[in-house]
Design a protein around this motif. Structure first.
Motif, mmCIF file in Angstrom:
data_model
loop_
_atom_site.group_PDB
_atom_site.id
_atom_site.type_symbol
_atom_site.label_atom_id
_atom_site.label_comp_id
_atom_site.label_asym_id
_atom_site.label_seq_id
_atom_site.Cartn_x
_atom_site.Cartn_y
_atom_site.Cartn_z
ATOM 1 N N GLY A 30 -11.806 6.858 -16.358
ATOM 2 C CA GLY A 30 -11.654 8.187 -15.799
ATOM 3 C C GLY A 30 -12.217 9.272 -16.699
ATOM 4 O O GLY A 30 -12.909 8.995 -17.691
ATOM 5 N N THR B 241 -6.276 -0.596 -13.146
ATOM 6 C CA THR B 241 -5.940 -1.897 -12.571
ATOM 7 C C THR B 241 -5.020 -2.641 -13.528
ATOM 8 O O THR B 241 -5.246 -2.632 -14.748
ATOM 9 N N THR C 278 1.980 5.296 -2.215
ATOM 10 C CA THR C 278 1.688 6.379 -3.146
ATOM 11 C C THR C 278 2.889 6.584 -4.052
ATOM 12 O O THR C 278 4.033 6.319 -3.662
ATOM 13 N N ALA D 189 -8.903 5.951 -12.326
ATOM 14 C CA ALA D 189 -8.343 4.805 -11.620
ATOM 15 C C ALA D 189 -7.931 3.761 -12.643
ATOM 16 O O ALA D 189 -8.364 3.797 -13.801
ATOM 17 N N GLN E 7 -3.906 -2.148 -8.076
ATOM 18 C CA GLN E 7 -4.897 -1.100 -8.299
ATOM 19 C C GLN E 7 -4.262 0.283 -8.121
ATOM 20 O O GLN E 7 -3.502 0.498 -7.182
ATOM 21 N N PHE E 8 -4.614 1.184 -9.038
ATOM 22 C CA PHE E 8 -4.193 2.578 -8.953
ATOM 23 C C PHE E 8 -5.449 3.417 -8.728
ATOM 24 O O PHE E 8 -6.274 3.565 -9.634
ATOM 25 N N SER E 9 -5.607 3.923 -7.517
ATOM 26 C CA SER E 9 -6.771 4.734 -7.205
ATOM 27 C C SER E 9 -6.354 6.196 -7.064
ATOM 28 O O SER E 9 -5.180 6.504 -6.857
ATOM 29 N N LYS E 10 -7.343 7.092 -7.209
ATOM 30 C CA LYS E 10 -7.074 8.523 -7.142
ATOM 31 C C LYS E 10 -5.949 8.909 -8.104
ATOM 32 O O LYS E 10 -5.072 9.712 -7.789
ATOM 33 N N LEU E 11 -6.003 8.331 -9.306
ATOM 34 C CA LEU E 11 -5.002 8.592 -10.337
ATOM 35 C C LEU E 11 -5.252 9.959 -10.960
ATOM 36 O O LEU E 11 -6.351 10.226 -11.451
ATOM 37 N N SER F 105 -0.754 8.871 -7.732
ATOM 38 C CA SER F 105 -1.749 7.829 -7.521
ATOM 39 C C SER F 105 -1.456 7.083 -6.229
ATOM 40 O O SER F 105 -0.312 7.009 -5.773
ATOM 41 N N ARG F 106 -2.508 6.528 -5.653
ATOM 42 C CA ARG F 106 -2.330 5.551 -4.587
ATOM 43 C C ARG F 106 -2.226 4.186 -5.240
ATOM 44 O O ARG F 106 -2.892 3.913 -6.243
ATOM 45 N N ASP G 209 0.869 -1.180 0.000
ATOM 46 C CA ASP G 209 0.000 0.000 0.000
ATOM 47 C C ASP G 209 0.901 1.224 0.000
ATOM 48 O O ASP G 209 1.716 1.399 0.909
#
Length: 358
Positions: free
Chosen positions: A253, A239, A193, A237, A221-225, A211-212, A191
């Motif tokens: 997105g 994957t 960034t 986001a 997974q790439f969230s808040k991209l 990204s996170r 986990d």
């Protein structure tokens, strides 16, 4: 006679005259063992066998470099603790094609795991800064925050090839089409960034990428991209699927403020592809919707607004685009229709305002 056996401070000197001090104490009644190891600067290679046998976190994974600091060992509970400073330290990691080289870092070790701060590192052609934590008790024990001034998709693909591509034809055939994931990949839980100042994708520059990242086994997974593409911005986001012979990518997105034909375009949709290298283009599929304003579609006309849905793919030789639900407005006139890419590569637009066709 007491119940304690003491090892007086003893110097360990290597062939470079670098010194480490070792001392310890063993209580025969309580059976508690305590020891310490310290140095003002010593090559890891000179104590590599002893460090590996002792199971010192972080140092036991390193194959080269210099360490300094103070370490303590206790057997109740069993484990090492202390402070370390690392320089030019090489740590192989199964996910990377090249070893991780820590240029400099400050580390703390205790029963809960490892904490590394003020990290400057390089991996192959990449250079980065950040911090890393290993939390023994967390569901995702690997935690990181990494910043890179620049990177490219080609460089990252080359670096992560051990994770992206597994096995050959015979491995694939003898496993009945399945490619078993190695232990390190199945057990990977991270986990973190990531930030990249300038990212090159097939000659296109994306800036301020962030990204996170959540990595669980064969899924990343790439969230808040978020990123900038010139004056346009993207938020979404993505994957990466690693449970097959070749990696598969899914991105969704919104793209906002893209300059095009004297106007601006906004779009929302999904991108899917798979493989590596040029295969990514061959397997590319993009779907979504768009809306634009102030668009100059000469020789057709200038349009106040343009909207519709799109389906884009690559047929191995040319891009193929299909536009539907087109609504194009110019002054008081509204046109509806569709557009398609022909075999010769030209895009043919068919529009009507209800009384005439364009």
């Amino acid at each position: 006679m007491g119940s304690t056996v003491t090892l007086a401070p003893a110097a360990i000197t290597n062939d470079r005259d670098e010194t480490a001090m070792l001392e310890g104490e063993w209580d025969l009644q309580t059976r508690i063992l305590q020891g310490s190891l310290s140095s003002d600067g010593m090559a890891i290679a000179s104590l590599r066998r002893q460090i590996s046998t002792a199971g010192i976190p972080l140092l036991s994974q390193a194959t080269d470099g210099v360490w300094k600091g103070n370490l303590r060992y206790a057997n109740n509970p069993a484990g090492w603790s202390g402070q370390l400073h690392l320089e030019d330290t090489v740590i192989p990691f199964e996910a990377f094609a090249d070893p991780l080289r820590i240029v400099t870092a400050d580390a703390r070790i205790d029963g809960a795991g490892v904490e590394m701060k003020r990290v400057t590192l390089s991996i192959g052609e990449l250079k980065a800064q950040g911090e890393y934590f290993y939390d023994t008790f967390a569901a995702r024990p690997h935690k990181f925050n990494i910043a890179l001034a620049e990177a490219s998709a080609a460089t990252l693909e080359k670096l992560f090839m051990p994770a992206l591509h597994r096995g050959n034809f015979f491995t694939y055939a003898f496993n009945f089409g399945r490619v078993p994931a190695p232990d390190w990949l199945r057990n990977m839980h991270a986990d973190g960034t990531i930030q990249v100042g300038s990212f090159d994708l097939a000659g296109n520059e994306f800036t301020k990428v962030r990204s996170r990242v959540l990595w669980d086994g064969t899924e990343v997974q790439f969230s808040k991209l978020q990123t900038q593409f010139g004056a346009a911005s993207f938020a979404g986001a993505g994957t990466v699927h690693l449970d097959r012979r070749q990696p598969a990518y899914d991105i969704q997105g919104k793209l906002s403020g893209l300059p095009w034909r004297s106007g601006t375009m906004d779009g929302e949709g999904t991108i899917a592809t798979s493989g590596t290298g040029t295969e990514l283009l061959d397997h590319l599929r993009v779907k979504g919707s768009f809306v634009g304003s102030g668009i100059d579609l000469a020789p057709l006309d200038d349009y106040d607004s343009v909207a519709g849905t799109f389906d884009f793919a690559w047929d191995g030789r040319n891009p193929r685009m299909h536009l539907t639900q087109l609504v194009m407005k110019a002054g008081e006139e509204t046109y509806q229709g569709s557009a398609d890419t022909q075999d010769n590569g030209q895009v043919v637009v068919k529009l009507t305002d209800g009384t005439r066709h364009i």
